[in-house]
Design a protein around this motif. Structure first.
Motif, PDB file in Angstrom:
ATOM      1  N   LEU A   3     -11.772  13.201  -5.698  1.00 41.24           N
ATOM      2  CA  LEU A   3     -10.863  12.131  -5.275  1.00 41.24           C
ATOM      3  C   LEU A   3     -10.037  11.638  -6.454  1.00 41.24           C
ATOM      4  O   LEU A   3     -10.445  11.768  -7.609  1.00 41.24           O
ATOM      5  N   THR A   4      -8.865  11.080  -6.134  1.00 46.24           N
ATOM      6  CA  THR A   4      -8.057  10.419  -7.153  1.00 46.24           C
ATOM      7  C   THR A   4      -8.127   8.918  -6.885  1.00 46.24           C
ATOM      8  O   THR A   4      -7.781   8.477  -5.793  1.00 46.24           O
ATOM      9  N   LEU A   5      -8.617   8.174  -7.864  1.00 52.87           N
ATOM     10  CA  LEU A   5      -8.718   6.723  -7.697  1.00 52.87           C
ATOM     11  C   LEU A   5      -7.582   6.050  -8.455  1.00 52.87           C
ATOM     12  O   LEU A   5      -7.302   6.394  -9.603  1.00 52.87           O
ATOM     13  N   LYS A   6      -6.935   5.108  -7.775  1.00 54.69           N
ATOM     14  CA  LYS A   6      -5.995   4.227  -8.482  1.00 54.69           C
ATOM     15  C   LYS A   6      -6.681   2.876  -8.557  1.00 54.69           C
ATOM     16  O   LYS A   6      -6.775   2.170  -7.551  1.00 54.69           O
ATOM     17  N   VAL A   7      -7.190   2.542  -9.726  1.00 49.28           N
ATOM     18  CA  VAL A   7      -8.045   1.357  -9.872  1.00 49.28           C
ATOM     19  C   VAL A   7      -7.317   0.279 -10.672  1.00 49.28           C
ATOM     20  O   VAL A   7      -6.651   0.579 -11.667  1.00 49.28           O
ATOM     21  N   TRP A   8      -7.449  -0.957 -10.230  1.00 47.18           N
ATOM     22  CA  TRP A   8      -6.892  -2.089 -10.992  1.00 47.18           C
ATOM     23  C   TRP A   8      -7.775  -2.333 -12.201  1.00 47.18           C
ATOM     24  O   TRP A   8      -8.969  -2.605 -12.071  1.00 47.18           O
ATOM     25  N   ARG A   9      -7.210  -2.207 -13.406  1.00 49.84           N
ATOM     26  CA  ARG A   9      -7.950  -2.487 -14.628  1.00 49.84           C
ATOM     27  C   ARG A   9      -7.331  -3.702 -15.293  1.00 49.84           C
ATOM     28  O   ARG A   9      -6.123  -3.786 -15.459  1.00 49.84           O
ATOM     29  N   LEU A  68     -13.800  -5.624  -3.126  1.00 53.12           N
ATOM     30  CA  LEU A  68     -12.859  -4.503  -3.210  1.00 53.12           C
ATOM     31  C   LEU A  68     -11.953  -4.358  -1.981  1.00 53.12           C
ATOM     32  O   LEU A  68     -12.418  -4.261  -0.851  1.00 53.12           O
ATOM     33  N   VAL A  69     -10.655  -4.334  -2.258  1.00 56.86           N
ATOM     34  CA  VAL A  69      -9.676  -3.982  -1.231  1.00 56.86           C
ATOM     35  C   VAL A  69      -9.387  -2.498  -1.410  1.00 56.86           C
ATOM     36  O   VAL A  69      -8.893  -2.073  -2.449  1.00 56.86           O
ATOM     37  N   ILE A  70      -9.787  -1.707  -0.407  1.00 57.23           N
ATOM     38  CA  ILE A  70      -9.703  -0.246  -0.490  1.00 57.23           C
ATOM     39  C   ILE A  70      -8.592   0.231   0.433  1.00 57.23           C
ATOM     40  O   ILE A  70      -8.667   0.028   1.649  1.00 57.23           O
ATOM     41  N   ASN A  71      -7.567   0.830  -0.141  1.00 57.41           N
ATOM     42  CA  ASN A  71      -6.374   1.249   0.615  1.00 57.41           C
ATOM     43  C   ASN A  71      -5.862   0.130   1.526  1.00 57.41           C
ATOM     44  O   ASN A  71      -5.520   0.362   2.682  1.00 57.41           O
ATOM     45  N   GLY A  72      -5.827  -1.074   0.977  1.00 63.43           N
ATOM     46  CA  GLY A  72      -5.258  -2.214   1.710  1.00 63.43           C
ATOM     47  C   GLY A  72      -6.221  -2.905   2.653  1.00 63.43           C
ATOM     48  O   GLY A  72      -5.839  -3.871   3.321  1.00 63.43           O
ATOM     49  N   ARG A  73      -7.458  -2.419   2.785  1.00 68.04           N
ATOM     50  CA  ARG A  73      -8.418  -3.038   3.701  1.00 68.04           C
ATOM     51  C   ARG A  73      -9.593  -3.621   2.911  1.00 68.04           C
ATOM     52  O   ARG A  73     -10.267  -2.872   2.180  1.00 68.04           O
ATOM     53  N   PRO A  74      -9.865  -4.934   3.046  1.00 67.37           N
ATOM     54  CA  PRO A  74     -11.050  -5.502   2.403  1.00 67.37           C
ATOM     55  C   PRO A  74     -12.313  -4.810   2.927  1.00 67.37           C
ATOM     56  O   PRO A  74     -12.451  -4.617   4.132  1.00 67.37           O
ATOM     57  N   GLU A 100      -8.306  -2.349  -5.251  1.00 70.89           N
ATOM     58  CA  GLU A 100      -7.776  -3.592  -5.830  1.00 70.89           C
ATOM     59  C   GLU A 100      -8.801  -4.711  -5.680  1.00 70.89           C
ATOM     60  O   GLU A 100      -9.650  -4.662  -4.787  1.00 70.89           O
ATOM     61  N   PRO A 101      -8.718  -5.717  -6.532  1.00 74.97           N
ATOM     62  CA  PRO A 101      -9.604  -6.883  -6.345  1.00 74.97           C
ATOM     63  C   PRO A 101      -9.087  -7.780  -5.225  1.00 74.97           C
ATOM     64  O   PRO A 101      -7.958  -7.600  -4.760  1.00 74.97           O
ATOM     65  N   TRP A 102      -9.905  -8.742  -4.758  1.00 76.40           N
ATOM     66  CA  TRP A 102      -9.413  -9.782  -3.841  1.00 76.40           C
ATOM     67  C   TRP A 102      -8.221 -10.442  -4.533  1.00 76.40           C
ATOM     68  O   TRP A 102      -8.282 -10.737  -5.738  1.00 76.40           O
ATOM     69  N   ARG A 103      -7.171 -10.689  -3.789  1.00 75.79           N
ATOM     70  CA  ARG A 103      -5.998 -11.340  -4.380  1.00 75.79           C
ATOM     71  C   ARG A 103      -5.840 -12.744  -3.800  1.00 75.79           C
ATOM     72  O   ARG A 103      -5.515 -12.906  -2.626  1.00 75.79           O
ATOM     73  N   ALA A 104      -6.075 -13.736  -4.630  1.00 72.55           N
ATOM     74  CA  ALA A 104      -5.851 -15.128  -4.207  1.00 72.55           C
ATOM     75  C   ALA A 104      -5.810 -15.993  -5.459  1.00 72.55           C
ATOM     76  O   ALA A 104      -6.530 -15.719  -6.432  1.00 72.55           O
ATOM     77  N   ALA A 105      -4.964 -17.015  -5.435  1.00 72.13           N
ATOM     78  CA  ALA A 105      -4.889 -17.929  -6.569  1.00 72.13           C
ATOM     79  C   ALA A 105      -6.247 -18.600  -6.797  1.00 72.13           C
ATOM     80  O   ALA A 105      -6.634 -18.881  -7.935  1.00 72.13           O
ATOM     81  N   ALA A 106      -6.978 -18.832  -5.699  1.00 72.60           N
ATOM     82  CA  ALA A 106      -8.271 -19.504  -5.794  1.00 72.60           C
ATOM     83  C   ALA A 106      -9.384 -18.557  -6.259  1.00 72.60           C
ATOM     84  O   ALA A 106     -10.495 -19.003  -6.557  1.00 72.60           O
ATOM     85  N   PHE A 107      -9.107 -17.254  -6.268  1.00 73.29           N
ATOM     86  CA  PHE A 107     -10.072 -16.241  -6.727  1.00 73.29           C
ATOM     87  C   PHE A 107      -9.495 -15.508  -7.944  1.00 73.29           C
ATOM     88  O   PHE A 107      -9.091 -14.354  -7.836  1.00 73.29           O
TER      89      PHE A 107
ATOM     90  N   ASN B  96      -1.022  -3.846  -3.734  1.00 71.75           N
ATOM     91  CA  ASN B  96      -0.275  -2.601  -3.840  1.00 71.75           C
ATOM     92  C   ASN B  96      -0.213  -1.926  -2.479  1.00 71.75           C
ATOM     93  O   ASN B  96       0.805  -1.372  -2.079  1.00 71.75           O
ATOM     94  N   GLN B  97      -1.342  -1.958  -1.775  1.00 71.06           N
ATOM     95  CA  GLN B  97      -1.427  -1.385  -0.426  1.00 71.06           C
ATOM     96  C   GLN B  97      -1.716  -2.524   0.542  1.00 71.06           C
ATOM     97  O   GLN B  97      -2.546  -3.382   0.246  1.00 71.06           O
ATOM     98  N   SER B  98      -1.049  -2.529   1.691  1.00 67.21           N
ATOM     99  CA  SER B  98      -1.396  -3.575   2.647  1.00 67.21           C
ATOM    100  C   SER B  98      -1.790  -2.946   3.981  1.00 67.21           C
ATOM    101  O   SER B  98      -1.334  -1.859   4.322  1.00 67.21           O
TER     102      SER B  98
END
Lengths: 253, 261
Positions: A3-9, A68-74, A100-107, B96-98
């Motif tokens: 697999l190819t992972l695009k990971v937020w670092r 983890l948000v994986i391909n846009g799905r939590p 991607e990580p959870w995206r929120a100003a509170a997190f 990035n993905q939604s």
């Protein structure tokens, strides 16, 4: 499979992060998503690189620690599962997976994929409890509770506080979490004494943490790993508005 | 637990209550507006519609409600802006993905865009008819109806005296005379413009999608989700406010456009 992972670092909460492409090779179908990341981290560690930092604990879907948000799905593409219950058989060989990580100003992001979810703890501390005067152990069934009420309260109490609702919501609203926590007490006799104070205190704290407003899109319900229902949000609205309009607790203060 | 809580309207739920109540009030207006405007489809040279327009602009209680209505539109739009600003601030870094349509409906996520289309439409709509009727160059018309037979003769503006400014209804020798502004003709004239017709039809489509989400969402926000009635509320939102009302409104410009071809 490979697999190819695009990971937020991201180094820490002060720095700005970016996506890094990492190859995950020789991944078995029956591995969980987190085990796959363990394998990738082993590789990275052997190469002397910094392993991917992600939250996890029980790995059986009950602690609410993994995210983890994986391909846009939590919690990934499957319904009603946490990331630790997601298996690699849900992906195919050669697939690119964006993590991607959870995206929120509170997190705020602490490092890589881990976010600081103490905002939820502070909401709980504002009113998500029942004050009990300690004493002798009460008899079982001393307080009669109808089965359907007990079931409904139990459904709400299954919320594991993972924050997928916030991650899924386009407004990063915490309404599903707060509504579940308010509901479990509002339904039961033990929660009645502080019922309206609780709704007000928890909503105030939710707003103070900087979560967005609920627009009833239903994304939270769709992504919730334990199936918390939107009916909880209607109940929270009812509890809060009743408290404010008909029974505000602080009128004598 | 703290016993001091913040005032209702400083909270997120209080602001949402305002959105919900103004939205439902605007929905109730749509029903009345549609029923009145159905008179446009009557083939009577605008007699019924012009009388109705006169009544709606001169009956005091209706005036009070109309100012409430204008206020509701403005409050609904302003609070939408306030809430959206807060929502944007709640997620400073996006994904990035939604997930897109996998966990929610497109219209529920884009109420702001749909609302903006409706607001642009409203400004045009007010200019087209409200402004023209009150301050513009709407022509006059006179209807002379024999009460006994119902035979009606009309005198249009170019035959009326130039200083004509009266809007009167009186009866003389068994003939009812109605002199009024001819909003019907204004409507027929405005909808000869294909761009205006297109804007109206697009706006009604936006209204449909806005209300399919908005009507049931308003009930959720006020905490109304009784199992026995919520199914009814949801079907009213979809079929009445999402289908029947927008289609009936969109039929009006199309009717006059094709009638005038």
């Amino acid at each position: 499979m490979n697999l190819t992972l695009k990971v937020w670092r991201q180094k820490n909460d002060k720095s700005t992060g970016q996506f890094v492409t990492i190859q995950a090779n020789n991944i078995a179908d029956d591995m969980s998503f987190l085990e796959m990341l363990d394998i990738v981290n082993d590789d990275l560690t052997r190469k002397g690189e910094d392993p991917i930092y992600f939250d996890h604990d029980c790995r059986e879907g009950i602690c609410g620690m993994c995210s983890l948000v994986i391909n846009g799905r939590p919690h990934g593409p499957n319904q009603g599962t946490t990331t630790c219950q997601l298996h690699m058989r849900s992906f195919h060989d050669g697939q690119t997976i964006v993590i991607e990580p959870w995206r929120a100003a509170a997190f705020p992001v602490l490092k890589d994929l881990a976010v600081d979810r103490t905002a939820f703890d502070r909401i709980q501390q504002a009113g998500g409890y029942v004050n009990v005067n300690t004493g002798g152990v009460p008899d079982a069934n001393a307080i009669p509770i109808p089965k359907r009420i007990a079931d409904e309260a139990f459904e709400s109490a299954t919320c594991i506080g993972c924050g997928a609702c916030v991650a899924a919501c386009k407004n990063a609203s915490a309404m599903l979490f707060v509504s579940a926590k308010v509901s479990q007490f509002a339904l039961l006799p033990q929660g009645q004494t502080e019922r309206y104070e609780r709704a007000q205190a928890m909503v105030d704290q939710m707003d103070a943490e900087g979560f967005g407003n609920c627009t009833n899109t239903g994304a939270c319900e769709a992504e919730c790993p334990v199936g918390i229902k939107l009916t909880n949000i209607a109940r929270l609205n009812r509890e809060y508005l009743t408290a404010k309009i008909f029974r505000q607790e602080d009128v004598h203060a | 637990m703290s016993s001091k809580s913040k005032p209702l309207f400083s909270s997120s739920l209080g602001k949402k209550l305002i959105m919900s109540l103004t939205g439902l009030f605007l929905c109730s207006f749509l029903v009345i507006h549609l029923i009145g405007n159905l008179q446009l489809f009557k083939n009577d040279e605008g007699y019924a519609f012009n009388n109705y327009a006169y009544f709606m602009t001169h009956f005091a209680p209706i005036k009070v409600v109309s100012y409430l209505l204008y206020a509701s539109i403005i409050i609904h739009a302003v609070y939408a802006l306030i809430l959206t600003t807060k929502n944007k601030a709640a997620r400073p870094i996006g994904y990035n993905q939604s997930a897109g349509n996998e966990n929610s409906k497109w219209n529920s996520r884009n109420m702001g865009i749909l609302g903006t289309i409706i607001l642009v439409f409203l400004a045009t709509h007010m200019q087209n008819f409200w402004y023209q009727y009150k301050f513009g160059t709407t022509p006059y018309i006179e209807y002379n109806t024999e009460v006994a037979t119902g035979n009606r003769q009309t005198i249009s503006s170019d035959e009326l005296p130039a200083t004509y400014d009266g809007v009167k209804i009186f009866e003389n020798n068994g003939v009812e005379t109605v002199q009024t502004k001819d909003l019907y003709k204004q409507v027929a004239y405005t909808f000869q413009n294909p761009f205006i017709v297109l804007l109206y039809v697009v706006a009604m489509a936006a209204l449909a999608f806005h209300l399919i989400h908005g009507f049931q969402s308003a009930f959720q926000t006020i905490g109304f989700n009784h199992r026995r009635y919520i199914g009814f509320v949801k079907s009213v939102g979809i079929w009445v406010f999402g289908v029947i009302i927008p289609i009936a409104f969109a039929a009006m410009p199309l009717y006059f456009f094709f009638k005038g071809l």
